[in-house]
Design a protein around this motif. Structure first.
Motif, PDB file in Angstrom:
ATOM      1  N   VAL A 149     -53.019 -41.361  67.187  1.00 14.96           N
ATOM      2  CA  VAL A 149     -52.861 -43.045  67.073  1.00 14.96           C
ATOM      3  C   VAL A 149     -53.919 -43.630  67.927  1.00 14.96           C
ATOM      4  O   VAL A 149     -54.790 -42.770  68.836  1.00 14.96           O
ATOM      5  N   ASN A 150     -54.257 -44.911  67.890  1.00 14.48           N
ATOM      6  CA  ASN A 150     -55.294 -45.365  68.601  1.00 14.48           C
ATOM      7  C   ASN A 150     -54.795 -46.772  69.085  1.00 14.48           C
ATOM      8  O   ASN A 150     -55.281 -47.670  68.622  1.00 14.48           O
ATOM      9  N   PRO A 151     -53.657 -46.844  70.004  1.00 15.72           N
ATOM     10  CA  PRO A 151     -53.510 -48.159  70.413  1.00 15.72           C
ATOM     11  C   PRO A 151     -54.317 -48.672  71.561  1.00 15.72           C
ATOM     12  O   PRO A 151     -55.450 -47.905  72.213  1.00 15.72           O
ATOM     13  N   PHE A 168     -49.068 -40.953  78.367  1.00 15.29           N
ATOM     14  CA  PHE A 168     -49.104 -42.336  78.507  1.00 15.29           C
ATOM     15  C   PHE A 168     -48.135 -42.954  77.174  1.00 15.29           C
ATOM     16  O   PHE A 168     -47.775 -42.123  76.263  1.00 15.29           O
ATOM     17  N   ARG A 169     -47.522 -44.157  77.405  1.00 15.48           N
ATOM     18  CA  ARG A 169     -46.738 -44.900  76.684  1.00 15.48           C
ATOM     19  C   ARG A 169     -46.919 -46.277  76.534  1.00 15.48           C
ATOM     20  O   ARG A 169     -47.810 -46.730  77.364  1.00 15.48           O
ATOM     21  N   LEU A 170     -46.472 -46.988  75.687  1.00 18.13           N
ATOM     22  CA  LEU A 170     -46.650 -48.446  75.430  1.00 18.13           C
ATOM     23  C   LEU A 170     -45.920 -48.975  76.391  1.00 18.13           C
ATOM     24  O   LEU A 170     -44.830 -48.661  76.664  1.00 18.13           O
ATOM     25  N   ALA A 171     -46.707 -49.974  77.142  1.00 16.91           N
ATOM     26  CA  ALA A 171     -45.912 -50.419  78.451  1.00 16.91           C
ATOM     27  C   ALA A 171     -44.672 -51.479  77.769  1.00 16.91           C
ATOM     28  O   ALA A 171     -43.656 -51.604  78.554  1.00 16.91           O
ATOM     29  N   GLU A 172     -44.829 -52.055  76.565  1.00 11.96           N
ATOM     30  CA  GLU A 172     -43.527 -52.755  76.028  1.00 11.96           C
ATOM     31  C   GLU A 172     -42.684 -51.999  75.368  1.00 11.96           C
ATOM     32  O   GLU A 172     -41.741 -52.390  74.745  1.00 11.96           O
ATOM     33  N   GLU A 218     -43.328 -47.666  69.623  1.00 11.03           N
ATOM     34  CA  GLU A 218     -44.478 -46.358  69.284  1.00 11.03           C
ATOM     35  C   GLU A 218     -45.564 -46.978  68.415  1.00 11.03           C
ATOM     36  O   GLU A 218     -45.419 -48.043  67.776  1.00 11.03           O
ATOM     37  N   ALA A 219     -46.833 -46.336  68.872  1.00 12.67           N
ATOM     38  CA  ALA A 219     -47.793 -46.977  68.061  1.00 12.67           C
ATOM     39  C   ALA A 219     -48.103 -46.460  66.830  1.00 12.67           C
ATOM     40  O   ALA A 219     -47.582 -45.267  66.562  1.00 12.67           O
TER      41      ALA A 219
END
Length: 246
Positions: A165-167, A180-184, A187-188
């Motif tokens: 992935v490339n968030p 690391f995880r998406l703050a909101e 899943e990316a």
């Protein structure tokens, strides 16, 4: 004097916080794929009667330096490093999806593909399971090919593809488990443009010389702020004695 003492105390508190982050970075200087943390602080005016001539320090949200670490050749087929931007999707201890650039992989006793930290590597269908094989290869797009036991070298078969992935790094936050995880939340999406190279690992992006220099600077700052607090206490005692004479 109370404002003087409060300003010095807030500075000392921020310095201790920065020192803890710097020490954490140093402790992970040899951790594959580690991204150093950056201590941040804001200056805010001391409110109340009098002139607006003093500011105190308030600890801000910790940031992360996402600059790349050095590539290190290992020659091991199960070691992979991300080329450019991107992350490897793994399953965290909480069962949620997380992201890492630590690519030292191995197959456990149950045939599950894991990182050196024990996180299960995810594919498009969930955790990746590898059948018994004499040879395992990982392609540049994350495709895993195996040569089953007892067959010739020409019998390589693709079994799964690592979820890459490339968030946007501005949307990521690091958890206590180092992932690391998406703050909101959520899943990316998988990104077909992310590429890996096998036989390589990406090192930490911590510069140990800079971190050691920073440690010395922070120690001196803390000593200075403690002296300021001592001075505030001395001035307060002198004022009380003068007032007592009256």
């Amino acid at each position: 004097m109370d404002r003087f003492l409060y300003i010095a105390m807030s500075g000392a508190k921020e310095t201790m916080h920065a020192q803890a982050i710097n020490n954490h970075n140093l402790a992970n200087a040899n951790t594959d794929g580690f991204r150093q943390a950056l201590a941040t602080a804001d200056t805010l005016p001391v409110r109340g009667p009098g002139h607006a001539s003093r500011d105190y320090t308030q600890i801000g949200n910790d940031a992360v330096d996402f600059s790349k670490g050095k590539m290190q050749s290992t020659g091991r087929d199960m070691d992979i490093a991300i080329e450019g931007e991107g992350f490897i999707a793994v399953q965290g201890p909480d069962g949620e999806e997380g992201y890492t650039r630590a690519g030292s992989l191995h197959v456990d006793a149950f045939g599950l593909l894991r990182t050196a930290q024990g996180h299960q590597v995810l594919g498009d269908g969930g955790p990746i399971a590898i059948p018994p094989a004499e040879q395992i290869e990982i392609g540049t797009d994350g495709t895993i090919s195996v040569r089953p036991l007892g067959v010739g070298p020409e019998a390589l078969a693709a079994v799964e593809r690592i979820r890459l992935v490339n968030p946007d790094t501005d949307e990521l936050q690091r958890g206590d488990d180092g992932l690391f995880r998406l703050a909101e939340g959520g899943e990316a999406p998988a990104d077909a443009e992310v590429r890996v190279v096998s036989g390589m690992l990406e090192g930490s992006n911590v510069n140990t010389v800079e971190a050691l220099t920073r440690m010395i600077e922070l120690s001196r700052h803390f000593e200075m702020q403690v002296k300021m607090m001592d001075s505030a206490n001395t001035l307060e005692q002198s004022s009380n004695r003068l007032l007592g004479l009256g």
